[in-house]
Design a protein around this motif. Sequence first.
Motif, mmCIF file in Angstrom:
data_model
loop_
_atom_site.group_PDB
_atom_site.id
_atom_site.type_symbol
_atom_site.label_atom_id
_atom_site.label_comp_id
_atom_site.label_asym_id
_atom_site.label_seq_id
_atom_site.Cartn_x
_atom_site.Cartn_y
_atom_site.Cartn_z
ATOM 1 N N ASN A 1 -5.988 -15.170 1.709
ATOM 2 C CA ASN A 1 -4.788 -15.062 0.882
ATOM 3 C C ASN A 1 -3.508 -15.060 1.710
ATOM 4 O O ASN A 1 -2.461 -15.510 1.227
ATOM 5 C CB ASN A 1 -4.881 -13.824 -0.012
ATOM 6 N N ARG A 2 -3.602 -14.608 2.944
ATOM 7 C CA ARG A 2 -2.435 -14.692 3.842
ATOM 8 C C ARG A 2 -2.095 -16.154 4.114
ATOM 9 O O ARG A 2 -0.926 -16.565 4.053
ATOM 10 C CB ARG A 2 -2.738 -13.961 5.150
ATOM 11 N N LEU A 3 -3.127 -16.934 4.384
ATOM 12 C CA LEU A 3 -2.919 -18.362 4.646
ATOM 13 C C LEU A 3 -2.426 -19.088 3.398
ATOM 14 O O LEU A 3 -1.575 -19.975 3.481
ATOM 15 C CB LEU A 3 -4.226 -18.990 5.145
ATOM 16 N N ARG A 4 -2.967 -18.700 2.248
ATOM 17 C CA ARG A 4 -2.559 -19.341 0.996
ATOM 18 C C ARG A 4 -1.085 -19.078 0.714
ATOM 19 O O ARG A 4 -0.345 -19.968 0.275
ATOM 20 C CB ARG A 4 -3.424 -18.812 -0.154
ATOM 21 N N LYS A 5 -0.656 -17.837 0.968
ATOM 22 C CA LYS A 5 0.750 -17.482 0.732
ATOM 23 C C LYS A 5 1.695 -18.213 1.689
ATOM 24 O O LYS A 5 2.877 -18.381 1.401
ATOM 25 C CB LYS A 5 0.926 -15.965 0.871
ATOM 26 N N LYS A 6 1.153 -18.643 2.833
ATOM 27 C CA LYS A 6 1.953 -19.419 3.786
ATOM 28 C C LYS A 6 2.011 -20.892 3.395
ATOM 29 O O LYS A 6 2.605 -21.696 4.106
ATOM 30 C CB LYS A 6 1.365 -19.270 5.194
ATOM 31 N N GLY A 7 1.346 -21.217 2.261
ATOM 32 C CA GLY A 7 1.395 -22.589 1.768
ATOM 33 C C GLY A 7 0.292 -23.488 2.263
ATOM 34 O O GLY A 7 0.322 -24.704 2.052
ATOM 35 N N ARG A 8 -0.731 -22.923 2.911
ATOM 36 C CA ARG A 8 -1.839 -23.726 3.406
ATOM 37 C C ARG A 8 -2.703 -24.223 2.244
ATOM 38 O O ARG A 8 -2.907 -23.503 1.261
ATOM 39 C CB ARG A 8 -2.714 -22.914 4.363
ATOM 40 N N THR A 9 -3.213 -25.420 2.365
ATOM 41 C CA THR A 9 -4.100 -25.978 1.348
ATOM 42 C C THR A 9 -5.496 -25.375 1.513
ATOM 43 O O THR A 9 -5.798 -24.753 2.541
ATOM 44 C CB THR A 9 -4.208 -27.503 1.483
ATOM 45 N N THR B 1 -10.744 -20.927 8.788
ATOM 46 C CA THR B 1 -11.667 -19.790 8.641
ATOM 47 C C THR B 1 -13.137 -20.151 8.817
ATOM 48 O O THR B 1 -13.973 -19.271 9.021
ATOM 49 C CB THR B 1 -11.503 -19.163 7.244
ATOM 50 N N GLY B 2 -13.456 -21.448 8.708
ATOM 51 C CA GLY B 2 -14.853 -21.869 8.792
ATOM 52 C C GLY B 2 -15.609 -21.667 7.487
ATOM 53 O O GLY B 2 -16.838 -21.827 7.441
ATOM 54 N N LEU B 3 -14.903 -21.325 6.424
ATOM 55 C CA LEU B 3 -15.540 -21.118 5.123
ATOM 56 C C LEU B 3 -15.689 -22.435 4.367
ATOM 57 O O LEU B 3 -14.948 -23.388 4.605
ATOM 58 C CB LEU B 3 -14.696 -20.154 4.271
ATOM 59 N N SER B 4 -16.644 -22.471 3.456
ATOM 60 C CA SER B 4 -16.809 -23.636 2.601
ATOM 61 C C SER B 4 -15.715 -23.634 1.531
ATOM 62 O O SER B 4 -15.032 -22.626 1.315
ATOM 63 C CB SER B 4 -18.174 -23.615 1.914
ATOM 64 N N LYS B 5 -15.574 -24.769 0.834
ATOM 65 C CA LYS B 5 -14.570 -24.871 -0.227
ATOM 66 C C LYS B 5 -14.836 -23.841 -1.326
ATOM 67 O O LYS B 5 -13.909 -23.184 -1.811
ATOM 68 C CB LYS B 5 -14.581 -26.282 -0.823
ATOM 69 N N ALA B 6 -16.116 -23.702 -1.699
ATOM 70 C CA ALA B 6 -16.479 -22.749 -2.755
ATOM 71 C C ALA B 6 -16.143 -21.324 -2.325
ATOM 72 O O ALA B 6 -15.651 -20.514 -3.127
ATOM 73 C CB ALA B 6 -17.959 -22.863 -3.090
ATOM 74 N N SER B 7 -16.394 -21.005 -1.059
ATOM 75 C CA SER B 7 -16.117 -19.663 -0.561
ATOM 76 C C SER B 7 -14.615 -19.378 -0.548
ATOM 77 O O SER B 7 -14.177 -18.289 -0.938
ATOM 78 C CB SER B 7 -16.695 -19.464 0.837
ATOM 79 N N SER C 1 -13.470 -18.695 -3.953
ATOM 80 C CA SER C 1 -13.958 -17.415 -4.463
ATOM 81 C C SER C 1 -13.116 -16.246 -3.960
ATOM 82 O O SER C 1 -13.135 -15.168 -4.553
ATOM 83 C CB SER C 1 -15.428 -17.207 -4.067
ATOM 84 N N TYR C 2 -12.384 -16.458 -2.864
ATOM 85 C CA TYR C 2 -11.528 -15.404 -2.317
ATOM 86 C C TYR C 2 -10.079 -15.506 -2.795
ATOM 87 O O TYR C 2 -9.250 -14.670 -2.442
ATOM 88 C CB TYR C 2 -11.547 -15.433 -0.785
ATOM 89 N N LEU C 3 -9.788 -16.516 -3.599
ATOM 90 C CA LEU C 3 -8.441 -16.680 -4.129
ATOM 91 C C LEU C 3 -8.365 -16.085 -5.532
ATOM 92 O O LEU C 3 -9.348 -16.107 -6.277
ATOM 93 C CB LEU C 3 -8.069 -18.167 -4.179
ATOM 94 N N PRO C 4 -7.215 -15.554 -5.933
ATOM 95 C CA PRO C 4 -7.101 -14.964 -7.274
ATOM 96 C C PRO C 4 -7.133 -16.033 -8.361
ATOM 97 O O PRO C 4 -6.886 -17.219 -8.100
ATOM 98 C CB PRO C 4 -5.739 -14.264 -7.231
#
Length: 203
Positions: free
Chosen positions: A65-73, A81-87, A90-93
Amino acid sequence: MNPKKKPEYDAGKILQNLMVAAMEIYTEKKSLREIADALSLNPIKVRKLLITAGVYESDVADEVNRLRKKGRTVGEIMRATGLSKASVNSYLPYTKVPYKAGEVSANADRVKRYQERKVACEKLKEEGGMENLWNCIVAFEGYPFYTADGVRFRYVVKGSEMKINDRIVAKDTVDRTYQKAAAGEKIDSDDYLYPVFVRFGIV
């Protein structure tokens, strides 16, 4: 003329109520699995509800969410982060309310069932008594419980009996076990009634 939409099917309100229910259980220091069991959801959806509410804490969720707030896709967050798209998702609101009729209806049922069970437990705690105990038993029919060994089970209520797998527990047996617990006597933790009574707040 189209029929008026039922007020209980206000998708936004239902999602909000579901989120409030998840937060209530979360503040009791319950695990994601316990919250998921209480709301008949999977743990990932529970986590997403708590993230949307702004109460879930974890290093991964905070970083996503820190990265998302910085405008990252989502793609950039995946690479960072090395996470999958689904993961990542799942961590986004939640950013929109689900409006699929089946999902909205199911969520409404989840909220209603949770509230009924909560009221039943509160009444048992405040007033005690066999009638309130059995009302709890009925309210929690189909709820997943776990034995001392971690075996998951559910029960079905038929008349004045509980059917747990192949075992039948008569109401009289439930009453006697409750009387023992109310008197401060120890209940066998291997008994199927033990985790049920723990969930009700009896032991």
